[in-house]
Design a protein around this motif. Structure first.
Motif, PDB file in Angstrom:
ATOM      1  N   THR A 137       0.824  -1.220   0.000  1.00  0.00           N
ATOM      2  CA  THR A 137       0.000   0.000   0.000  1.00  0.00           C
ATOM      3  C   THR A 137       0.854   1.265   0.000  1.00  0.00           C
ATOM      4  OG1 THR A 137      -0.128  -0.002   2.396  1.00  0.00           O
ATOM      5  CG2 THR A 137      -1.866  -1.161   1.232  1.00  0.00           C
ATOM      6  N   VAL A 138       0.227   2.365  -0.415  1.00  0.00           N
ATOM      7  CA  VAL A 138       0.871   3.676  -0.469  1.00  0.00           C
ATOM      8  C   VAL A 138       0.683   4.368   0.879  1.00  0.00           C
ATOM      9  CG1 VAL A 138       0.895   5.886  -1.696  1.00  0.00           C
ATOM     10  CG2 VAL A 138       0.304   3.780  -2.919  1.00  0.00           C
ATOM     11  N   GLY A 139       1.728   5.020   1.409  1.00  0.00           N
ATOM     12  CA  GLY A 139       1.646   5.603   2.735  1.00  0.00           C
ATOM     13  C   GLY A 139       0.966   6.959   2.814  1.00  0.00           C
ATOM     14  N   GLU A 140       1.172   7.811   1.797  1.00  0.00           N
ATOM     15  CA  GLU A 140       0.808   9.219   1.921  1.00  0.00           C
ATOM     16  C   GLU A 140      -0.647   9.489   2.326  1.00  0.00           C
ATOM     17  OE1 GLU A 140       2.910   8.062  -0.235  1.00  0.00           O
ATOM     18  OE2 GLU A 140       4.708   9.280  -0.063  1.00  0.00           O
ATOM     19  N   PRO A 141      -1.627   8.735   1.854  1.00  0.00           N
ATOM     20  CA  PRO A 141      -2.990   9.037   2.321  1.00  0.00           C
ATOM     21  C   PRO A 141      -3.172   8.778   3.819  1.00  0.00           C
ATOM     22  CG  PRO A 141      -3.025   7.617   0.380  1.00  0.00           C
ATOM     23  CD  PRO A 141      -1.610   7.674   0.848  1.00  0.00           C
ATOM     24  N   ASN A 142      -2.248   8.059   4.417  1.00  0.00           N
ATOM     25  CA  ASN A 142      -2.395   7.692   5.835  1.00  0.00           C
ATOM     26  C   ASN A 142      -1.424   8.418   6.762  1.00  0.00           C
ATOM     27  OD1 ASN A 142      -4.458   5.614   5.548  1.00  0.00           O
ATOM     28  ND2 ASN A 142      -2.896   4.544   4.358  1.00  0.00           N
ATOM     29  N   VAL A 143      -0.166   8.531   6.351  1.00  0.00           N
ATOM     30  CA  VAL A 143       0.834   9.164   7.211  1.00  0.00           C
ATOM     31  C   VAL A 143       1.770  10.032   6.377  1.00  0.00           C
ATOM     32  CG1 VAL A 143       0.821   7.324   8.935  1.00  0.00           C
ATOM     33  CG2 VAL A 143       2.413   7.188   7.013  1.00  0.00           C
ATOM     34  N   LEU A 144       2.365  11.022   7.051  1.00  0.00           N
ATOM     35  CA  LEU A 144       3.336  11.910   6.398  1.00  0.00           C
ATOM     36  C   LEU A 144       4.532  12.077   7.324  1.00  0.00           C
ATOM     37  CD1 LEU A 144       0.862  14.589   5.038  1.00  0.00           C
ATOM     38  CD2 LEU A 144       2.332  13.144   3.635  1.00  0.00           C
ATOM     39  N   PRO A 145       5.747  12.087   6.768  1.00  0.00           N
ATOM     40  CA  PRO A 145       6.944  12.317   7.591  1.00  0.00           C
ATOM     41  C   PRO A 145       6.918  13.766   8.073  1.00  0.00           C
ATOM     42  CG  PRO A 145       7.504  11.422   5.413  1.00  0.00           C
ATOM     43  CD  PRO A 145       6.080  11.862   5.358  1.00  0.00           C
ATOM     44  N   TYR A 146       7.290  14.009   9.346  1.00  0.00           N
ATOM     45  CA  TYR A 146       7.155  15.363   9.869  1.00  0.00           C
ATOM     46  C   TYR A 146       8.457  15.973  10.386  1.00  0.00           C
ATOM     47  CZ  TYR A 146       5.843  19.227  12.845  1.00  0.00           C
ATOM     48  OH  TYR A 146       5.773  20.452  13.429  1.00  0.00           O
ATOM     49  N   GLU A 147       9.246  15.235  11.183  1.00  0.00           N
ATOM     50  CA  GLU A 147      10.474  15.866  11.654  1.00  0.00           C
ATOM     51  C   GLU A 147      11.607  14.857  11.859  1.00  0.00           C
ATOM     52  OE1 GLU A 147       9.636  18.070  15.244  1.00  0.00           O
ATOM     53  OE2 GLU A 147       9.074  16.289  16.371  1.00  0.00           O
ATOM     54  N   VAL A 148      12.826  15.385  11.899  1.00  0.00           N
ATOM     55  CA  VAL A 148      14.033  14.569  11.892  1.00  0.00           C
ATOM     56  C   VAL A 148      14.850  14.810  13.166  1.00  0.00           C
ATOM     57  CG1 VAL A 148      16.204  14.144  10.650  1.00  0.00           C
ATOM     58  CG2 VAL A 148      14.121  14.710   9.384  1.00  0.00           C
TER      59      VAL A 148
END
Lengths: 260, 260, 260, 260, 260, 260
Positions: C166-177
Motif C-alpha cells: 500500500t501507499v503511505g501518503e494518504p495515511n501518514v506523512l513524515p514530519y520531523e528529523v
C-alpha cells in the motif's frame, strides 16, 4: 484419585499464610481511594496489582472484601468426570464452584480466575444468588457473568470481563478453591483485600493492609488539601508536588478548616 | 542542553500558523452535529478527522474548544532527567504537563497524545483540576485518565482512552507543548477546533472553521426538514436524497412552519 | 511559518546531548547478545527498551547502529501543504523523509516512528535504496515497509511492523528529523544504539553503551561457561545461579579451555 | 507454610490418574497426522484440544511426548518470597521451574502455562538447555521463550507464543509442577500426549492414546488412497466422502499397489 | 425450497458482467509489481483492493488468476440440512464447495470468503487437491487452511488467514458460488484478477486489467531506471519524483542500456 | 446485468422456507429470558446463536422481532455503479438499503451484516427513521450506527457494533436483501426471531420458535422457584440441580404461592 481442595483440610495452609484482615479494617478502606492504594503499593515494589479487563457490571458500587479464590480450567469431557469423581457428586453442576460459594462468609469476595475468557460464563443469576444469601461482599471475575444484568440487581458489587447469556460448561469448568490464582493478569492470594471502584479492581496483599492504611489516609487528605487550596486560590497544584513545606502548610490549614 | 517548547518563545510559530477561532464561532458550533461537520470535511478531502478509541468519560457533555497540545513519550530514566534539566525543576512532577496547563485559556481544550496507550495515566484528579481553575473547555486524550470518575465530576467534558487508577510516570512522560500531535490516530494541530459528543471526537482544522459553518447549519436544517416531513407523511426519506427540488420544497415548508 | 528540523541548525542540541558511540564500539556489540544487554539495562532501571511489534523482515541479519530518527504524523491535506511550504519543495515526495535519508552516515540506522500503524507504508524500495547508497547500517520502523520483500534484498537489515504494497501518503506523512520519538512503544533518542536480532530490536541509550559493555561480555562468557559445563556433565544449570563461587570456578575452567 | 508440589510426594495422584503412554506408542504417533487425531477426538466429544497462539519456533520438527506441566502465576514480591520459603532455596532462580526440569525423562515434554502472555519469558537458552541434557522430547508454552532463536538450535522441537529477549521474573513466576493447567486455551493434564507439527499443538488425553490409534492410521491410509486415486484419474474426491463402498474399493487397490 | 447458485444457470449474469481476462494478459501480469498495480488503481479511486490478514502459506510463489468465488456462512444445523436439500446430496461434505472446485478451469483461483475467521478450516489437503487436478492457478481465503503445510506442497500458490488442523464444519459451511464476496475486508467480484506476492493479495477488477497494464509496465520501468541511475551515481532518488524531465532523461538512458 | 433481490419476486423462496412466526408468539417471547432460549437451543445442537460484538445502543429496551436481512459488501467504485444499474436509481443513496427498509412490517427487525466492521456506518438517523415510520420492531447490525445516540432516541431498540459520526459509503455498500447473512459471527436466516436484551442478541431459528416456547417458560419458572425457595431458606441452590424430585416439590410450592 482424590483431588484435594485446601479448604477440605479444615485449615488451609495458604489461607493461614495470609493475614486475616479484620472486618473493621475492611470497613475503613471503603473511604480510601483505589489510586492512592495503588500508589503506596507501587512504592513498595508491588507494580502489578490492577486488574486488566475487569469492569464494574453494577456501576457505582464500592467493593472491599477478602478474596476466596476459585480457579477455572478449559473444559474437557474427562475433566468433568474427574471433578465429579473427586467427591463433588454427579451432574454438570457438581463442581468446586459450590464449595467456593459455601466457603464465603460476610466480608468475603468470590474471585474467579476464568483465564481472561471475558465472554465465557462463570455462573449466572441462580448460582450467584448464593453470594447474596451468604451475606458476602461481592463477585469478581475476568470471565463473563451469565445474565449479568440480573446479578447486578442483587445489591452486591459485581465486576467481570463481561455479561453474557451463554452457558459456561462447554468452555470452562471450576477446578479448585482457595489456591493462588491470576485474575485480570494479576496475582490473587486467598485472603488478599479486593478493592473495587468505577475504574476497576485493585488487589491489596493481606499482609500489607494494616501497614499502609495510615499512609493512604494521609495521602488522600493532603491531596484533598491541595485541591481545596488551589481551587480556592486559582493557582496551579504544581507547587505542592512533590510534597514539601508549602504542602505541609496548606495541609495544616485544611485540617483546621475541616476540623481534623 | 535546552529543550525548546514553542510557547516559551512568547509566540509560537505553529500557533500563529493556525487561525485563532473566535469564542463566538466556538459557541455557534455547539449546536452543529458532529456527523455533519465530518461530512463537510470529507467533501474537502479531510477523511481522517475522527478519533478512534477516544470516548466520553462524562457522557452527555458537548465539547467545543481550541486545541492546546501536549505530547507524551515512553518513559525512560534519562528522559526524566533531561526534562528536568530542560528547565522544569526537580522531581517526578516537574514536566511540561504543567506548562501545558498554564497555557490554557477559556475556550481551550488540552489534547494529549499518549500514543494510544489507553490504560496509561496522563494525569489524575489533582493535576487536571487545573483545567477547572483555568476555566478551560475540557480534556481529550487517547491515553487514560487517572481517577477518571472523579475528573468527570469537575463539570467540564472529559474524553479519554479509559479511566484507570494506575500511575503514569513509569510508562509515559510529558515531553512537549503546542507541537502538532497524533491523538486517536488523527492529526491535531495546535488551535484546531475539537468537537466532542456522545460518539467521540471530531477534529476541525482551524482554517476551515469559518468556511464550512454555514454549510453545516444548512445541512442540519435540511435533514431536520426531511425528518419532519417524512415522519409526518409516513414515507421514505429516499426521495429527498441526494438533495433535489423536492427536498428544497419541503425545506421551505419546514422553515415556514418553524419560523426560520 | 518555518518548521525547524534540528539538523538544519548544523548542530542538533539533542544529538549533542547524546554521546556519539564510536564505530569501534558498535562493531564490538555485534557479538553481544541482545538478551544480555536487556538484562544489564534492566538492572539500571531501564525496563522499557525492547520494541513491541517490530520484527525482522530480513531474518538472520544482525543490526547494530546509531539512531537517526524520523517522526510520522497522520496525514491531512493541510499538513502536506505545510510540510511543503516548510522548505521541502513541491509534490507528494517533498517531505522530511528525504532529509533524514541525507543525514545518514555509515553506522547510522534510520528509525521511523509510524505510531504503530504496522500496515501503513513508511516508504518503499526506491526510497529506501538511499540507505544502501549512503552505506548506512539499516532500517527500523513500527510502521510498514512498502515492497518489504524487495528492500530485504538490499543486504542491510530491515525491521518493521510489516511488509505491504500500500501507499503511505494518504495515511501518514513524515514530519520531523532527529527529535526523540517512540518506536514500537519505546523511546528512541537520536544517537541511541539500535540492536537487532531474530527476536527484534533492543534500544541501548548512547550514554550507557561504553559503561555496560564489559559487563555484557562477562555475562555472555559466564553463561557460555555454564552451558559448556552443564551439558558436558549432564547436570542442571541451577547450581550456578545466581552467580556464585561454583560459577566462578567453572568460568575459570572454561576460559582455560577456550584460551581466553 | 508448606507449598505442596505433587511430585514431592514421590507419586503424584494426578500422574497416577493418567495412563502412562508407552515410548513405543509415542514413536508410532510420529507418523500420524495431527488433523486426523483432532478429527477422531472431535468424534468422541473432545472439541477443544488444539492450542491457540502456540506456534513452532523451530519449524519442521515433529513433536510427540508426554506432558510434564508447569504453571506460572503473575509476579509479585511476596510470591517470590513464598516460593523461596517453600523449599526452593534463595534467589531469583530458585523456583519450581528447576523441579519441573529435573522431573523430565526421555519422551517427556515440558508444557508451561504462562497465561497466554506470549511475549513474557518463561525461560531462556541456559535454563532450557536442561531439556537437552535430560534427553526430553521438547518444550511447549503459550508464553515466550527467551532467546528463542538459540533454544531452537538445540535440536529438540520448541513451540511457544513467541521469542523474546525480555526477562520473565518481573512479570511471571513459576508456581507448581504436574498439576492440570491451561496452555493456549486448552486443558493439559499431566501425562497427556502432546503432538506438534507445523500447524501447532494438539493435546491427546493419555487415556485415549491407545484407543484411537488404529482408527487414526486407518483414516490416514484411506485419505492417502483417495488422494492417490483422484489425482491419478483427474476426478473429484467428493465421490468418496463420506467413506462408502467406492472408497473401500480404492482403498483396497491402494493397499495392493503400496504393498500393505 | 430451491437455493440458486449462479453457475447452475449455465451462464452467470455476474460472471458475464465481468470481463473475462485472457490467459495471455494474466501471464503478462506475472512480471508486474503488486505495489505498482495498487498505485494505479488508487489513482482511479480504487482505494481498498489490498487484503488484510491474508498471507502466503507457500512463500515465494507468485499468484495471478481469475477469481471463482465461494462464500461461507456460520454453521447451524438447519443450514447444513438446507444446503443438502438444495441439491448437494447427503452428508457433511455435500456442499457448494465441491461445485466451486468443479467450476475451476486453468487460470482460475478459488477465492473463499470465510468472514475473516482465520483459524477456521475452509478445507484441507484432500479437498484442495482438486485445485491441482483441475490445473487451476491457486487458492486464496481469509479463513484457515486445514493441513496448510501439506497443501503448500502441491505446487500452486496458497494464501490464507492461517494454517490449522481443526475441522471447519462445526464453525462454517460453504453457501454459494460465484456471487460477489468480501475476502480480507475487500470486495472480490467473480472474474477479478487476483495478484499474490510475498506481501499478500491485491484484487484487480477485471474491467481494468487491460486498461492499466501499459501504465504499470511503464511505471515499473521508470522506477527501475531511477534505481539503476541513483545507485550508480550514489545520489538521492528524490530528484526524480514526481516524475519530471530529469526522470525522462534517465529513463531513456536506462532503456538504451538495457536494450528496450 | 440484473441483480436479483429475493423480495422482488413477490415471494422469496428463502422467506417461504422460514416459518412465519406469529405476532402473538413474538409477544409471548418478550417475557422469556435470553439465557433460557440459548440453553434450550444448545440442547438441540444450536451452539452458535449468540452474536459477538453487538451491544445495545439504547440500553434497557427488550427486542423481539422477525429478521429482514440486509448484506453489505466492501465499497468499490464499480460496485456502486452496478448497484445503481441494478435498478436502484442514481446517486450514493440509491442502494438496496432502501428496499430493505420498505420491506419492513410491524414485528420485523432490520438485521444488517456489515462484516463485523463495528465503526463503519450502516446508516444514520434520517435513514433509520424509516424503521420508526414503518412501525418495525428495531435495528440490529454488527457494523456501526451513524449518530447512534440520536437513533437511540427514536424509541425502538437499537443494537450495533458501535456508534460513529463517520460516513459509510467509502467503506461499505448495501448489496442484497433477505438472503441468509452472518451478523456478529452467527447465521441469520430471513424470518429468524431476533431476541435482544442488555447482554446482546440471541438468534432463534424461526422453525424452532413454537417448539421450544413451553420448555423455556417452564425452565424460567423452575429457576424462579429455586431462587425464591433458596433465598427464603438461606440455603444453596445446588441441591436443586440438575432438576430433581426436590426441585419439583419447591416448584409446586412456588406455583401455589404465586397463583399459577
Amino acid at each position: 484419585m482424590a483431588l484435594c481442595f485446601a479448604h477440605y483440610l479444615g485449615v488451609s495452609p495458604l489461607v493461614d499464610a495470609a493475614v486475616r484482615v479484620s472486618d473493621d479494617l475492611l470497613k475503613k478502606y471503603e473511604k480510601v481511594s483505589n489510586a492512592t492504594v495503588l500508589g503506596e503499593l507501587g512504592r513498595r515494589g508491588y507494580q502489578k496489582v490492577f486488574m486488566y479487563g475487569v469492569k464494574s457490571l453494577a456501576p457505582g458500587r464500592r467493593l472491599v472484601g477478602r478474596a476466596v479464590t476459585l480457579r477455572y480450567l478449559p473444559s474437557r469431557p474427562d475433566l468433568q468426570e474427574r471433578i465429579t469423581r473427586g467427591g463433588h457428586g454427579e451432574g454438570f453442576n457438581e463442581t468446586p464452584r459450590w464449595d467456593a460459594l459455601e466457603a464465603l462468609t460476610p466480608g468475603d469476595v468470590l474471585v474467579a480466575d476464568c483465564m481472561g475468557m471475558s465472554m465465557t460464563s462463570t455462573g449466572g443469576d441462580v448460582v450467584f444468588s448464593r453470594i447474596l444469601s451468604q451475606g458476602a461482599a461481592g463477585l469478581v471475575t475476568d470471565g463473563g457473568v451469565r445474565d449479568g444484568h440480573k446479578v447486578a440487581k442483587y445489591g452486591y458489587p459485581v465486576y467481570g470481563g463481561g455479561s453474557t447469556p451463554t452457558v459456561g460448561e462447554p468452555n470452562v469448568l471450576p477446578y479448585e478453591v482457595n489456591e493462588p490464582i491470576q485474575c485480570g493478569t494479576v496475582l490473587v492470594w486467598p485472603g488478599d483485600v479486593i478493592l473495587g471502584d468505577e475504574d476497576g479492581i485493585v488487589v491489596l496483599p493481606s499482609q500489607l493492609a494494616e501497614e499502609i492504611y495510615d499512609e493512604c489516609v494521609h495521602h488522600d487528605e493532603v491531596e484533598a488539601a491541595i485541591l481545596w487550596h488551589t481551587q480556592k486560590e486559582g493557582i496551579s497544584p504544581k507547587f505542592f508536588y512533590p510534597f514539601n513545606e508549602e504542602t505541609e502548610k496548606i495541609y495544616k490549614a485544611w485540617k483546621q478548616e475541616h476540623g481534623k
